[in-house]
Design an enzyme around this catalytic site. Sequence first.
Site, mmCIF file in Angstrom:
data_model
loop_
_atom_site.group_PDB
_atom_site.id
_atom_site.type_symbol
_atom_site.label_atom_id
_atom_site.label_comp_id
_atom_site.label_asym_id
_atom_site.label_seq_id
_atom_site.Cartn_x
_atom_site.Cartn_y
_atom_site.Cartn_z
ATOM 1 N N CYS A 1 -0.711 -5.091 -7.636
ATOM 2 C CA CYS A 1 0.615 -4.573 -7.285
ATOM 3 C C CYS A 1 0.544 -4.086 -5.843
ATOM 4 C CB CYS A 1 1.041 -3.475 -8.256
ATOM 5 S SG CYS A 1 -0.052 -2.031 -8.264
ATOM 6 N N SER A 2 1.315 -3.080 -5.494
ATOM 7 C CA SER A 2 1.275 -2.598 -4.112
ATOM 8 C C SER A 2 0.242 -1.495 -3.897
ATOM 9 C CB SER A 2 2.658 -2.117 -3.664
ATOM 10 O OG SER A 2 3.104 -1.077 -4.489
#
Length: 133
Positions: free
Chosen positions: A85-86
């Site tokens: 993800c981020s």
Amino acid sequence: MSEESLNLESGVDRFLTSIPAGYYTIGTVKGLKSLLENPQTLLVDVREPSEYKSGYIPNAINIPLQTLAQNLTQIPHDRPVVLYCSSGYRSGMGVMTLHLLGYENVQGFPPSFVGWQAAGEAIDTLPAGITSR
């Protein structure tokens, strides 16, 4: 507390305490690149479509975290799967969710998309008008 609640709590406790340190993670960009040399590895970006559209690790597919359960047919049981993800938070939740659903082949990449970019690695973007790969 009901017996059912105690059984669930006990089962979750057994699961969590059985996880070896670092077992479900790929901690470095080098480690992820090495795993991605295997063409069987599926790389899954669990960020939202708008985040994915703005840039993603090459060859990753987008399955947002909140839709994992509705997209299990896209996640193989017999090949390596890596979630990112981020920042590492959503991928960690996704890894644990999939393990609780019986997947033993799933790892997370906690350095995340930000770590990949910071290492100067290539990213892909979607062409204008396209919303997913």
